[in-house]
Motif scaffolding. Structure first.
Motif, PDB file in Angstrom:
ATOM      1  N   ALA A 189       0.848  -1.191   0.000  1.00 41.55           N
ATOM      2  CA  ALA A 189       0.000   0.000   0.000  1.00 41.55           C
ATOM      3  C   ALA A 189       0.884   1.241   0.000  1.00 41.55           C
ATOM      4  N   GLU A 190       0.366   2.321  -0.584  1.00 37.80           N
ATOM      5  CA  GLU A 190       1.057   3.608  -0.564  1.00 37.80           C
ATOM      6  C   GLU A 190       0.095   4.664  -0.031  1.00 37.80           C
ATOM      7  N   ILE A 191       0.564   5.481   0.908  1.00 41.41           N
ATOM      8  CA  ILE A 191      -0.266   6.513   1.515  1.00 41.41           C
ATOM      9  C   ILE A 191       0.467   7.844   1.464  1.00 41.41           C
TER      10      ILE A 191
ATOM     11  N   MET B 175       0.077   0.770  12.627  1.00 43.69           N
ATOM     12  CA  MET B 175      -0.804  -0.155  11.914  1.00 43.69           C
ATOM     13  C   MET B 175      -0.025  -0.913  10.843  1.00 43.69           C
ATOM     14  N   ALA B 176       0.800  -0.166  10.097  1.00 44.44           N
ATOM     15  CA  ALA B 176       1.557  -0.780   9.009  1.00 44.44           C
ATOM     16  C   ALA B 176       2.540  -1.819   9.515  1.00 44.44           C
ATOM     17  N   ALA B 177       3.020  -1.634  10.744  1.00 45.94           N
ATOM     18  CA  ALA B 177       4.047  -2.533  11.285  1.00 45.94           C
ATOM     19  C   ALA B 177       3.529  -3.938  11.531  1.00 45.94           C
ATOM     20  N   VAL B 178       2.207  -4.119  11.641  1.00 49.70           N
ATOM     21  CA  VAL B 178       1.675  -5.447  11.957  1.00 49.70           C
ATOM     22  C   VAL B 178       0.811  -6.020  10.828  1.00 49.70           C
ATOM     23  N   ARG B 179       0.571  -5.233   9.779  1.00 52.79           N
ATOM     24  CA  ARG B 179      -0.288  -5.721   8.705  1.00 52.79           C
ATOM     25  C   ARG B 179       0.478  -6.626   7.746  1.00 52.79           C
ATOM     26  N   SER B 180      -0.252  -7.273   6.881  1.00 55.25           N
ATOM     27  CA  SER B 180       0.363  -8.141   5.880  1.00 55.25           C
ATOM     28  C   SER B 180       0.661  -7.325   4.632  1.00 55.25           C
ATOM     29  N   GLY B 181       1.942  -7.042   4.418  1.00 48.90           N
ATOM     30  CA  GLY B 181       2.338  -6.267   3.258  1.00 48.90           C
ATOM     31  C   GLY B 181       3.286  -5.148   3.626  1.00 48.90           C
ATOM     32  N   THR B 182       3.763  -4.460   2.606  1.00 48.83           N
ATOM     33  CA  THR B 182       4.672  -3.325   2.786  1.00 48.83           C
ATOM     34  C   THR B 182       3.905  -2.034   2.531  1.00 48.83           C
ATOM     35  N   THR B 183       4.118  -1.058   3.410  1.00 48.29           N
ATOM     36  CA  THR B 183       3.437   0.227   3.300  1.00 48.29           C
ATOM     37  C   THR B 183       4.471   1.319   3.105  1.00 48.29           C
ATOM     38  N   CYS B 184       4.249   2.176   2.121  1.00 54.77           N
ATOM     39  CA  CYS B 184       5.141   3.317   1.889  1.00 54.77           C
ATOM     40  C   CYS B 184       4.359   4.602   2.113  1.00 54.77           C
ATOM     41  N   PHE B 185       4.832   5.406   3.055  1.00 59.83           N
ATOM     42  CA  PHE B 185       4.240   6.708   3.340  1.00 59.83           C
ATOM     43  C   PHE B 185       5.044   7.764   2.594  1.00 59.83           C
ATOM     44  N   THR B 186       4.391   8.484   1.705  1.00 64.69           N
ATOM     45  CA  THR B 186       5.096   9.394   0.806  1.00 64.69           C
ATOM     46  C   THR B 186       4.776  10.858   1.093  1.00 64.69           C
TER      47      THR B 186
ATOM     48  N   THR C 163      12.468   9.287  13.936  1.00 68.17           N
ATOM     49  CA  THR C 163      12.078   8.755  15.245  1.00 68.17           C
ATOM     50  C   THR C 163      10.983   7.697  15.130  1.00 68.17           C
ATOM     51  N   THR C 164      10.099   7.831  14.136  1.00 67.40           N
ATOM     52  CA  THR C 164       9.102   6.775  13.935  1.00 67.40           C
ATOM     53  C   THR C 164       9.778   5.490  13.474  1.00 67.40           C
ATOM     54  N   ALA C 165      10.709   5.618  12.533  1.00 66.82           N
ATOM     55  CA  ALA C 165      11.454   4.441  12.072  1.00 66.82           C
ATOM     56  C   ALA C 165      12.239   3.819  13.217  1.00 66.82           C
ATOM     57  N   ALA C 166      12.875   4.658  14.032  1.00 68.26           N
ATOM     58  CA  ALA C 166      13.675   4.146  15.151  1.00 68.26           C
ATOM     59  C   ALA C 166      12.795   3.446  16.177  1.00 68.26           C
ATOM     60  N   ALA C 167      11.616   3.995  16.445  1.00 67.35           N
ATOM     61  CA  ALA C 167      10.728   3.386  17.431  1.00 67.35           C
ATOM     62  C   ALA C 167      10.274   2.007  16.981  1.00 67.35           C
TER      63      ALA C 167
ATOM     64  N   PRO D 261      14.429  10.318   2.259  1.00 69.21           N
ATOM     65  CA  PRO D 261      14.389  11.780   2.369  1.00 69.21           C
ATOM     66  C   PRO D 261      12.987  12.325   2.622  1.00 69.21           C
ATOM     67  N   ASP D 262      11.982  11.743   1.946  1.00 73.17           N
ATOM     68  CA  ASP D 262      10.614  12.233   2.110  1.00 73.17           C
ATOM     69  C   ASP D 262       9.616  11.077   2.175  1.00 73.17           C
ATOM     70  N   PHE D 263      10.078   9.922   2.673  1.00 73.76           N
ATOM     71  CA  PHE D 263       9.159   8.782   2.767  1.00 73.76           C
ATOM     72  C   PHE D 263       9.567   7.877   3.923  1.00 73.76           C
ATOM     73  N   LEU D 264       8.642   7.018   4.291  1.00 72.07           N
ATOM     74  CA  LEU D 264       8.892   5.986   5.298  1.00 72.07           C
ATOM     75  C   LEU D 264       8.294   4.692   4.773  1.00 72.07           C
ATOM     76  N   THR D 265       9.113   3.641   4.748  1.00 74.25           N
ATOM     77  CA  THR D 265       8.648   2.333   4.310  1.00 74.25           C
ATOM     78  C   THR D 265       8.584   1.400   5.513  1.00 74.25           C
ATOM     79  N   VAL D 266       7.450   0.742   5.697  1.00 78.60           N
ATOM     80  CA  VAL D 266       7.240  -0.156   6.838  1.00 78.60           C
ATOM     81  C   VAL D 266       6.804  -1.514   6.307  1.00 78.60           C
ATOM     82  N   ARG D 267       7.504  -2.543   6.716  1.00 78.91           N
ATOM     83  CA  ARG D 267       7.174  -3.913   6.308  1.00 78.91           C
ATOM     84  C   ARG D 267       6.533  -4.622   7.488  1.00 78.91           C
ATOM     85  N   GLY D 268       5.361  -5.178   7.264  1.00 80.43           N
ATOM     86  CA  GLY D 268       4.607  -5.790   8.344  1.00 80.43           C
ATOM     87  C   GLY D 268       5.240  -7.070   8.871  1.00 80.43           C
ATOM     88  N   GLY D 269       4.959  -7.342  10.144  1.00 80.37           N
ATOM     89  CA  GLY D 269       5.491  -8.535  10.789  1.00 80.37           C
ATOM     90  C   GLY D 269       5.259  -8.471  12.286  1.00 80.37           C
TER      91      GLY D 269
END
Length: 414
Positions: free
Chosen positions: A288-290, A305-316, A331-335, A347-355
């Motif tokens: 998903a992309e948001i 939410m993205a951290a536990v879902r099935s799939g990869t989420t990219c926040f753009t 800090t969100t990535a670090a947490a 630089p302007d996105f965050l990618t989260v892979r669920g698991g």
């Protein structure tokens, strides 16, 4: 204050605190009126305290009422106050600082602003460039910003006309000008020189202005027309429940807690009401992309939410998040990483892979939204979560930890 959270699902109903974004706007509109206004539902967060403190320093009266409301004795309309320039302590509130720079120029002619944390490092260049062009002196030194219209006390420090600034840094610059421009003698236009982001926040501002009898209109998607010679009228209003804070309870429900969020207006002008739609988008498996350009404050709960879902989420379109209370992409990535999740910032996105999430220690970096995100993530962890600097929730949600416990959260002070 450091806390340890033992993983446990939450259960119950919760009403989010009043909208901080709306409360700032209602307070300023009331303070600019020529009479007495009454506001209800204002949360006693540190950011709202900052706006109240600064408006009082500018000469507005604030009277707490027995029923929990607040009576504001307005400053009057377009009357420059005599006396020494005030020092306005904005705490860590970016809204307070950006909203009140034009207001202080109008009301006082000059003012000095100070703040704590990263506040004075956050972007102000759109104002600096604009006001220097308008002949306003601008000096930022030793964590103090001083602005001076250079007119003394016999004329307004701002002139009506065209105000042009980029719309991709923060809508807060536009809001500050929207408060001041109606009080100038002539008509003005407010133009975004880039595609305007966070338009919903400007609609919240226009609603607050309308409550005080002040009119504005869109000429096109990037231009607001502001008639001059207007007067703010006293009014009575109640701040809505905050969709931004509701995002964390939506996230708790997404992580299999049974949390019912009440008191929200589905027709609100708050842009973060989009969390109700994004919840279902993330509930579907797959990548998903948001785009978070219009709802940057939702990134932390959405990332949980993205951290536990099935799939990869990219926040753009998330570059602005680097200049929040913390570098919120980092800090969100670090947490999430500290809790055993998989997150990668760009630089302007965050990618989260669920698991699965394991637990661990999260440094809040003095960021209220990181603390709340860590607390919600803890409900899905297999081991305890330690939250360092948990008191930072006072900035926007002072009773967050008490509410968390009433929903069954297991919290221990370390």
């Amino acid at each position: 204050m450091d806390l340890q959270i033992i993983p446990k699902k939450l259960s119950g109903a919760v009403t989010p605190p009043p909208s901080k974004s709306q409360a700032h706007r209602l307070l300023i509109a009331a303070a600019l009126s020529g009479g007495r206004s009454v506001l209800h539902g204002l949360a006693d967060s540190q950011d709202i305290q900052a706006t109240r403190r600064c408006l009082t320093a500018l000469g507005a009266g604030m009277e707490d009422l027995p029923d929990g409301g607040l009576r504001i004795h307005g400053l009057g309309n377009s009357v420059v106050q005599a006396g020494p320039a005030p020092i306005l302590d904005c705490g860590e509130s970016g809204s307070t600082l950006r909203f009140l720079i034009p207001v202080a120029l109008l009301v006082q002619g000059e003012a000095s602003f100070t703040g704590r944390g990263r506040l004075m490092e956050r972007p102000l260049k759109p104002y600096e460039d604009l006001f220097r062009e308008k002949g306003v002196a601008w000096k930022l030194e030793d964590n103090v910003l001083t602005v001076n219209g250079g007119r003394g006390y016999d004329a307004l420090a701002l002139d009506s006309g065209a105000y042009r600034l980029p719309g991709n840094v923060s809508s807060q610059f536009f809001t500050g000008l929207l408060f001041a421009l109606p009080l100038l003698n002539g008509d003005s236009i407010l133009v975004s020189t880039t595609p305007l982001e966070s338009r919903d926040y400007l609609e919240m501002t226009r609603q607050a202005l309308a409550a005080a009898g002040v009119t504005t209109r869109w000429a096109d998607e990037n231009t607001l027309c502001v008639p001059g010679g207007q007067a703010y009228q006293p009014f009575t209003a109640t701040a809505e429940a905050d969709w931004s804070q509701a995002g964390f309870w939506y996230a708790a429900d997404f992580l299999d807690s049974q949390v019912e969020t009440r008191g929200l207006d589905p027709d609100s002008a708050q842009g973060d009401k989009v969390v109700s739609e994004l919840y279902w988008k993330l509930a579907r498996p797959g990548d998903a992309e948001i785009d978070v350009s219009g709802c940057p404050d939702l990134l932390p709960p959405l990332a949980v939410m993205a951290a536990v879902r099935s799939g990869t989420t990219c926040f753009t379109n998330a570059a602005r998040l680097r200049m929040k209370e913390s570098d919120r992409l980092a800090t969100t990535a670090a947490a999430l990483t500290a809790l055993g999740g998989r997150a990668e910032e760009g630089p302007d996105f965050l990618t989260v892979r669920g698991g699965p999430l394991a637990g661990g220690t999260v440094d809040c970096a003095n960021d209220h939204r990181i603390a709340m995100a860590a607390a919600i993530a803890a409900t899905a962890c297999s081991g305890p979560v330690t939250v360092l600097g948990a008191e930072c929730v006072q900035k926007s949600y002072p009773d967050f930890w008490e509410v968390y416990k009433t929903l069954g959260g297991d919290i221990h002070v370390l």
